[in-house]
Design a protein around this motif. Structure first.
Motif, short mmCIF file in Angstrom:
data_model
loop_
_atom_site.label_atom_id
_atom_site.label_comp_id
_atom_site.label_asym_id
_atom_site.label_seq_id
_atom_site.Cartn_x
_atom_site.Cartn_y
_atom_site.Cartn_z
N HIS A 45 -18.62 20.27 -37.92
CA HIS A 45 -17.76 20.08 -39.09
C HIS A 45 -16.34 20.46 -38.72
CE1 HIS A 45 -16.12 20.99 -43.18
NE2 HIS A 45 -16.96 20.05 -43.56
N GLN A 46 -15.38 19.83 -39.41
CA GLN A 46 -13.98 20.19 -39.23
C GLN A 46 -13.38 20.64 -40.55
OE1 GLN A 46 -13.00 16.34 -37.31
NE2 GLN A 46 -12.13 17.56 -35.65
N SER A 47 -12.47 21.58 -40.49
CA SER A 47 -11.77 22.12 -41.69
C SER A 47 -12.74 22.69 -42.72
CB SER A 47 -10.89 21.04 -42.33
OG SER A 47 -9.91 20.61 -41.43
N PRO A 48 -13.37 23.82 -42.44
CA PRO A 48 -13.25 24.65 -41.24
C PRO A 48 -14.07 24.08 -40.06
CG PRO A 48 -14.85 25.61 -42.72
CD PRO A 48 -14.27 24.43 -43.45
N THR A 49 -13.71 24.51 -38.89
CA THR A 49 -14.44 24.10 -37.69
C THR A 49 -15.77 24.85 -37.63
OG1 THR A 49 -12.38 23.71 -36.49
CG2 THR A 49 -14.39 23.99 -35.18
N VAL A 50 -16.86 24.10 -37.51
CA VAL A 50 -18.19 24.69 -37.38
C VAL A 50 -18.78 24.25 -36.04
CG1 VAL A 50 -20.52 24.90 -38.34
CG2 VAL A 50 -18.55 24.67 -39.88
N ILE A 51 -19.15 25.22 -35.23
CA ILE A 51 -19.72 24.97 -33.91
C ILE A 51 -21.13 25.56 -33.85
CG2 ILE A 51 -19.56 25.54 -31.44
CD1 ILE A 51 -17.39 23.61 -32.24
N ALA A 52 -22.05 24.81 -33.26
CA ALA A 52 -23.41 25.32 -33.01
C ALA A 52 -23.62 25.43 -31.51
CB ALA A 52 -24.45 24.38 -33.61
N ASP A 53 -24.18 26.55 -31.07
CA ASP A 53 -24.44 26.73 -29.64
C ASP A 53 -25.73 27.53 -29.48
OD1 ASP A 53 -22.53 26.49 -26.92
OD2 ASP A 53 -24.15 27.96 -26.79
N VAL A 54 -26.57 27.09 -28.54
CA VAL A 54 -27.88 27.71 -28.35
C VAL A 54 -27.82 29.00 -27.53
CG1 VAL A 54 -29.16 25.55 -28.61
CG2 VAL A 54 -28.36 26.25 -26.33
N ALA A 55 -26.63 29.50 -27.22
CA ALA A 55 -26.50 30.76 -26.47
C ALA A 55 -27.33 31.85 -27.13
CB ALA A 55 -25.04 31.18 -26.39
N HIS A 56 -28.15 32.56 -26.31
CA HIS A 56 -29.07 33.53 -26.91
C HIS A 56 -29.35 34.74 -26.03
CE1 HIS A 56 -31.45 30.67 -24.56
NE2 HIS A 56 -32.21 31.71 -24.26
N ASN A 57 -28.78 34.78 -24.82
CA ASN A 57 -28.97 35.95 -23.96
C ASN A 57 -27.62 36.44 -23.47
OD1 ASN A 57 -28.28 34.13 -21.86
ND2 ASN A 57 -30.43 33.62 -21.50
N GLU A 58 -27.62 37.51 -22.69
CA GLU A 58 -26.36 38.13 -22.29
C GLU A 58 -25.40 37.15 -21.62
OE1 GLU A 58 -24.74 41.86 -19.51
OE2 GLU A 58 -26.70 40.96 -19.13
N ALA A 59 -25.90 36.41 -20.65
CA ALA A 59 -25.03 35.48 -19.92
C ALA A 59 -24.52 34.37 -20.83
CB ALA A 59 -25.78 34.89 -18.73
N GLY A 60 -25.42 33.83 -21.66
CA GLY A 60 -25.03 32.75 -22.55
C GLY A 60 -24.00 33.19 -23.58
N ILE A 61 -24.22 34.35 -24.17
CA ILE A 61 -23.28 34.87 -25.17
C ILE A 61 -21.94 35.21 -24.52
CG2 ILE A 61 -22.81 36.80 -26.76
CD1 ILE A 61 -24.81 34.81 -27.91
#
Length: 431
Positions: free
Chosen positions: A309-325
């Protein structure tokens, strides 16, 4: 059974790691070998590329499959877990496995399932291998589920093995040191089969060197092969200029996966492509460029720094461990926004303290949980987060949390949903 009933049978009758965790993990290849033997050993009937790693193996698998597809090869792709549809796990040229095949396969294998008592992942691997063999794919890109050495996919003899990186994840199953985790991932290295290592650190390099030496497997390091000269990013694309360290050539690529953590995956993929070329695979510069530029549309990959989504910007990311986060937070720092909102949930068998200690204290938080037994209770997560000065409200599900964040956010704010693959899977379309 119809398709829905077939899936219910699989979910309810077979131990499933994504729902149950460690109790569903079989530290043995016996069941997969028994299943595939009953199917005529389909894993021996197609060429394959095997990919393991703590992070990045999903993106790497999809981008490499996209390149092979653009090069004209009939390309199978096996990945896990799925986000929306079980059939995402098994694709050929970006097309989902057919419902009819799944229905027929499960019906045919019911006696074997009763006899062998496989896990959900074991039967899914056998299903994928059978599908690829019956379709006579030219090549299948196979992503490990967990680890490598004892992963159900590790009954193939691939053309090439790839290990993207090693980080802290699944320590309860893979080991409590980076060396131990690397040893499990290195289990995909096969006799005389080249292996590409994406990222290497002091602790893991000797492990890979030793494993490759024992198997007489040529080993190639992506970080030695290519250097990133410069990059530019939008919310939908990543433009990269690379130096080939061997011949001095400079190449430019545009990726439709815009996260800057894709830089490491890109050099891993290009190193792998070079090895495949040496084996005789016809991978033109145009196929590489087109595959990388259209990986999402060609393969259906989602949840990697994905703009919702834009305005506001919504981002989804599957990061879930130390390195990913850590990679995700580096990405966030490059963004311009007024206020950061983080919708966050985890599963029980991750280390919440380790991940929460990384998160910024100046963000607004919306703690939630996925609708699976393995999810960490959102109320419990909220309480743990307070120890790290992360303050926010608790929500029953990700869509309620995201709705609250969007109501709070102004148009120039940034909302990031992360912490669990299963959380991202439950996000409904934003209208």
């Amino acid at each position: 059974m119809n398709y829905s009933e077939t899936l219910t049978y699989l979910y309810e009758h077979l131990p499933m790691f994504s729902r149950q965790g460690a109790s569903a993990y079989k530290k043995d290849l016996t069941n997969t070998l028994l299943l595939c033997n009953k199917l005529g050993n389909p894993q021996q009937q197609f060429k394959s590329i095997h990919i393991a790693g703590t992070n990045g193996k999903g993106s790497t698998s999809h981008m490499l499959a996209a390149i092979l597809q653009k090069a004209g090869y009939k390309t199978g792709l096996y990945t896990s877990p799925h986000l929306k549809d079980f059939r995402e796990r098994i694709k050929i040229n970006g097309e989902l496995c057919t419902e009819d095949f799944i229905i027929d396969f499960v019906e045919k294998m019911k006696p074997a399932i009763a006899e062998i008592q496989p896990s959900f992942f074991e039967i899914t691997v056998a299903m994928a291998f059978s599908y690829f063999a019956e379709a006579h794919v030219d090549v299948a890109v196979i992503e490990t589920g967990l680890g490598g050495r004892l992963d159900s996919t590790n009954i193939i003899t691939p053309e090439l093995s790839i290990i993207t990186n090693i980080g802290w994840d699944h320590m309860n199953l893979l080991g409590n040191t980076l060396e131990a985790i690397a040893g499990e991932k290195a289990g995909i290295i096969k006799q005389h089969i080249p292996v590409v290592i994406g990222e290497v650190i002091d602790e893991t390099k000797p492990v890979f060197e030793n494993a490759a030496s024992q198997k007489n497997a040529p080993i190639y390091y992506a970080q030695q092969a290519f250097s990133v000269l410069e990059y530019q990013q939008t919310f939908t694309t990543l433009m990269v200029k690379l130096l080939n360290n061997k011949n001095g050539e400079i190449h430019a690529y545009q990726l439709d996966l815009p996260g800057i953590y894709q830089l490491n995956n890109l050099i891993t993929i290009l190193t792998a492509v070079n090895q495949l070329k040496q084996q005789g695979w016809q991978l033109s510069d145009n196929a590489i460029i087109e595959g990388l530029a259209n990986a999402k549309s060609l393969t259906g990959l989602h949840g990697r720094w994905e703009l919702l989504h834009q305005s506001p910007t919504v981002i989804a990311d599957v990061a879930h461990n130390e390195a990913g986060i850590t990679q995700l937070l580096h990405q966030i720092k490059l963004c311009k926004y007024r206020q950061l909102h983080i919708v966050f949930g985890m599963v029980k068998d991750k280390d919440p303290q380790l991940v929460l200690s990384l998160l910024p204290t100046n963000a607004q938080y919306y703690f939630t949980q996925a609708n699976i037994p393995r999810a960490l209770n959102a109320t419990e997560l909220t309480e743990i987060a307070k120890d790290y000065c992360l303050i926010g409200n608790t929500y029953d599900d990700v869509n309620a949390a995201l709705k609250a964040a969007m109501q709070m956010a102004l148009n120039d704010d940034l909302i990031v949903v992360c912490g669990s693959v299963f959380l991202i899977a439950e996000i409904e379309p934003i209208h």
